[in-house]
Design a protein around this motif. Sequence first.
Motif, PDB file in Angstrom:
ATOM      1  N   LYS A   1       0.811  -1.206   0.000  1.00 20.19           N
ATOM      2  CA  LYS A   1       0.000   0.000   0.000  1.00 20.19           C
ATOM      3  C   LYS A   1       0.854   1.269   0.000  1.00 20.19           C
ATOM      4  CE  LYS A   1      -3.873  -2.165   2.440  1.00 20.19           C
ATOM      5  NZ  LYS A   1      -4.693  -2.176   3.685  1.00 20.19           N
ATOM      6  N   CYS A   2       2.137   1.138   0.293  1.00 19.63           N
ATOM      7  CA  CYS A   2       3.021   2.304   0.278  1.00 19.63           C
ATOM      8  C   CYS A   2       3.686   2.408  -1.098  1.00 19.63           C
ATOM      9  CB  CYS A   2       4.065   2.200   1.388  1.00 19.63           C
ATOM     10  SG  CYS A   2       5.428   1.068   1.034  1.00 19.63           S
ATOM     11  N   PRO A   3       4.313   3.543  -1.416  1.00 24.75           N
ATOM     12  CA  PRO A   3       5.002   3.653  -2.712  1.00 24.75           C
ATOM     13  C   PRO A   3       6.000   2.501  -2.888  1.00 24.75           C
ATOM     14  CG  PRO A   3       4.875   5.791  -1.652  1.00 24.75           C
ATOM     15  CD  PRO A   3       4.385   4.793  -0.641  1.00 24.75           C
ATOM     16  N   PRO A   4       6.026   1.866  -4.071  1.00 26.61           N
ATOM     17  CA  PRO A   4       6.894   0.696  -4.270  1.00 26.61           C
ATOM     18  C   PRO A   4       8.367   0.998  -4.064  1.00 26.61           C
ATOM     19  CG  PRO A   4       5.952   1.432  -6.350  1.00 26.61           C
ATOM     20  CD  PRO A   4       5.218   2.145  -5.271  1.00 26.61           C
ATOM     21  N   GLU A   5       8.799   2.243  -4.346  1.00 25.25           N
ATOM     22  CA  GLU A   5      10.203   2.562  -4.141  1.00 25.25           C
ATOM     23  C   GLU A   5      10.577   2.531  -2.658  1.00 25.25           C
ATOM     24  OE1 GLU A   5       8.004   6.555  -4.695  1.00 25.25           O
ATOM     25  OE2 GLU A   5       7.957   4.497  -5.498  1.00 25.25           O
ATOM     26  N   LEU A   6       9.623   2.862  -1.792  1.00 23.99           N
ATOM     27  CA  LEU A   6       9.888   2.799  -0.353  1.00 23.99           C
ATOM     28  C   LEU A   6       9.906   1.344   0.127  1.00 23.99           C
ATOM     29  CD1 LEU A   6       7.812   5.798   1.072  1.00 23.99           C
ATOM     30  CD2 LEU A   6      10.193   5.733   0.302  1.00 23.99           C
ATOM     31  N   ALA A   7       9.016   0.529  -0.429  1.00 20.95           N
ATOM     32  CA  ALA A   7       9.014  -0.894  -0.077  1.00 20.95           C
ATOM     33  C   ALA A   7      10.311  -1.561  -0.525  1.00 20.95           C
ATOM     34  CB  ALA A   7       7.806  -1.584  -0.702  1.00 20.95           C
ATOM     35  N   LEU A   8      10.796  -1.181  -1.715  1.00 24.26           N
ATOM     36  CA  LEU A   8      12.062  -1.724  -2.203  1.00 24.26           C
ATOM     37  C   LEU A   8      13.220  -1.289  -1.305  1.00 24.26           C
ATOM     38  CD1 LEU A   8      13.724  -3.245  -4.300  1.00 24.26           C
ATOM     39  CD2 LEU A   8      13.730  -1.176  -5.705  1.00 24.26           C
ATOM     40  N   ASN A   9      13.174  -0.048  -0.852  1.00 32.57           N
ATOM     41  CA  ASN A   9      14.207   0.438   0.057  1.00 32.57           C
ATOM     42  C   ASN A   9      14.182  -0.348   1.366  1.00 32.57           C
ATOM     43  OD1 ASN A   9      16.266   2.647   0.154  1.00 32.57           O
ATOM     44  ND2 ASN A   9      15.205   3.114   2.067  1.00 32.57           N
ATOM     45  N   ALA A  10      12.982  -0.700   1.804  1.00 31.42           N
ATOM     46  CA  ALA A  10      12.839  -1.501   3.010  1.00 31.42           C
ATOM     47  C   ALA A  10      13.472  -2.883   2.834  1.00 31.42           C
ATOM     48  CB  ALA A  10      11.362  -1.640   3.373  1.00 31.42           C
ATOM     49  N   VAL A  11      13.281  -3.487   1.664  1.00 28.73           N
ATOM     50  CA  VAL A  11      13.895  -4.796   1.396  1.00 28.73           C
ATOM     51  C   VAL A  11      15.405  -4.714   1.533  1.00 28.73           C
ATOM     52  CG1 VAL A  11      14.310  -6.538  -0.378  1.00 28.73           C
ATOM     53  CG2 VAL A  11      12.018  -5.577  -0.095  1.00 28.73           C
ATOM     54  N   MET A  12      16.003  -3.715   0.896  1.00 30.04           N
ATOM     55  CA  MET A  12      17.465  -3.573   0.966  1.00 30.04           C
ATOM     56  C   MET A  12      17.925  -3.298   2.391  1.00 30.04           C
ATOM     57  SD  MET A  12      18.392  -1.506  -2.560  1.00 30.04           S
ATOM     58  CE  MET A  12      17.367  -0.078  -2.179  1.00 30.04           C
ATOM     59  N   GLY A  13      17.169  -2.440   3.091  1.00 28.89           N
ATOM     60  CA  GLY A  13      17.539  -2.120   4.459  1.00 28.89           C
ATOM     61  C   GLY A  13      17.451  -3.308   5.393  1.00 28.89           C
ATOM     62  N   LEU A  14      16.401  -4.096   5.256  1.00 28.65           N
ATOM     63  CA  LEU A  14      16.231  -5.264   6.126  1.00 28.65           C
ATOM     64  C   LEU A  14      17.305  -6.312   5.862  1.00 28.65           C
ATOM     65  CD1 LEU A  14      12.341  -5.588   5.942  1.00 28.65           C
ATOM     66  CD2 LEU A  14      13.677  -4.971   7.967  1.00 28.65           C
ATOM     67  N   LEU A  15      17.601  -6.568   4.596  1.00 26.36           N
ATOM     68  CA  LEU A  15      18.618  -7.566   4.262  1.00 26.36           C
ATOM     69  C   LEU A  15      20.000  -7.151   4.778  1.00 26.36           C
ATOM     70  CD1 LEU A  15      17.626  -8.572   0.614  1.00 26.36           C
ATOM     71  CD2 LEU A  15      17.413  -9.982   2.665  1.00 26.36           C
ATOM     72  N   MET A  16      20.416  -5.959   4.421  1.00 24.34           N
ATOM     73  CA  MET A  16      21.748  -5.502   4.821  1.00 24.34           C
ATOM     74  C   MET A  16      21.817  -5.234   6.318  1.00 24.34           C
ATOM     75  SD  MET A  16      23.189  -5.873   2.039  1.00 24.34           S
ATOM     76  CE  MET A  16      24.792  -5.385   2.700  1.00 24.34           C
ATOM     77  N   GLY A  17      20.720  -4.729   6.877  1.00 24.51           N
ATOM     78  CA  GLY A  17      20.713  -4.459   8.305  1.00 24.51           C
ATOM     79  C   GLY A  17      20.834  -5.711   9.142  1.00 24.51           C
ATOM     80  N   ALA A  18      20.166  -6.789   8.725  1.00 22.01           N
ATOM     81  CA  ALA A  18      20.245  -8.046   9.476  1.00 22.01           C
ATOM     82  C   ALA A  18      21.668  -8.598   9.456  1.00 22.01           C
ATOM     83  CB  ALA A  18      19.269  -9.062   8.894  1.00 22.01           C
ATOM     84  N   ILE A  19      22.329  -8.542   8.294  1.00 29.81           N
ATOM     85  CA  ILE A  19      23.716  -9.003   8.212  1.00 29.81           C
ATOM     86  C   ILE A  19      24.623  -8.109   9.059  1.00 29.81           C
ATOM     87  CG2 ILE A  19      25.663  -9.404   6.661  1.00 29.81           C
ATOM     88  CD1 ILE A  19      23.397 -11.413   6.334  1.00 29.81           C
TER      89      ILE A  19
END
Length: 319
Positions: free
Chosen positions: A90-108
């Motif tokens: 429901k949010c802008p797709p570019e923000l959701a994509l940014n969340a994907v990158m942030g979650l992946l790199m942040g977890a590592i």
Amino acid sequence: MQAALLNEIEQTIDRLVPVADFNALLKSFASDKAGETSRWGQSTRLAHFMYGGRSPHIDRLAALTELLVLALDIADDLQDRDNMDRSWMKCPPELALNAVMGLLMGAIAELGRLQAEYPEERFPEPGEISQIVMHAINGQYRDLTNDMQTEQDYISVVQHKSCMLLKLAYYMGYGATPAGDDVAEQMELLAGYVGVVYQLSNDLRDVLRYDLKNDLLHRKKTLPILYLLGDDTEGRFAPIQDYYSGAMTREQFLQHKGACMAYIAESGCAEYTEVIQSLFMQKAAETLDGLPALSPWKEQFRELTLGPAGQSPMDRTEL
């Protein structure tokens, strides 16, 4: 998801994300995910305890498992353009994509932080985690390109995609124990069987449903659909073949919706899928029985993974 695990996830996000709006967005995604009957983090905890693990950081590791799976779930929904009721759709797709990158790199990064702070303790290796995630991404690519033609193709894609998430959850737990290569091999084998069981449940549900999430409408090639496409009996349902070949539009195919669902119910695809699922369920149970794991954690892990004794695998559609 347990409230304590969600709290651990939110604390992890606070450590990783100083930008207030981004922090709030990720927490909203985590809260949305927490509404599911998610068992990823608990799989990590039990995989840790049943191999003798006693790490005081196991809850942080379970939170990282949930964040990694959340990132891949968001990416999957963005690519498939389904599950439109989820907050990240429901949010802008570019923000959701940014969340994907942030979650992946942040977890590592968070795992690296743990290793640096406690060098004397054992943790999962970031390189191994990245390799598992990369296998899942490769499986997702094959799923997106829809290149499956046979049952063997389907099983291969599932074991490179869905099964990798189970392997990740298990590894995040036993990777923080002294468990050796033999345990890793057995747990990977188990993940390969269990992942197919769950994926078959999802795929059968999605071909039997009457709404727009039906996999047929998206021309997906799941095991029950491959069965339908391979149906060369005299009474086969031609519109399915025509729609997948491109000879029929989606609008034209929808005109046959009632007849199509009736055909599916009578086709035998559900029975065929359930037979294949039962075979993988049996292999999973045999593999789990052979694990050199500790009680009572092994028994709890078995119930979490395969369900209570006597429960049909079709009743378990999510971890």
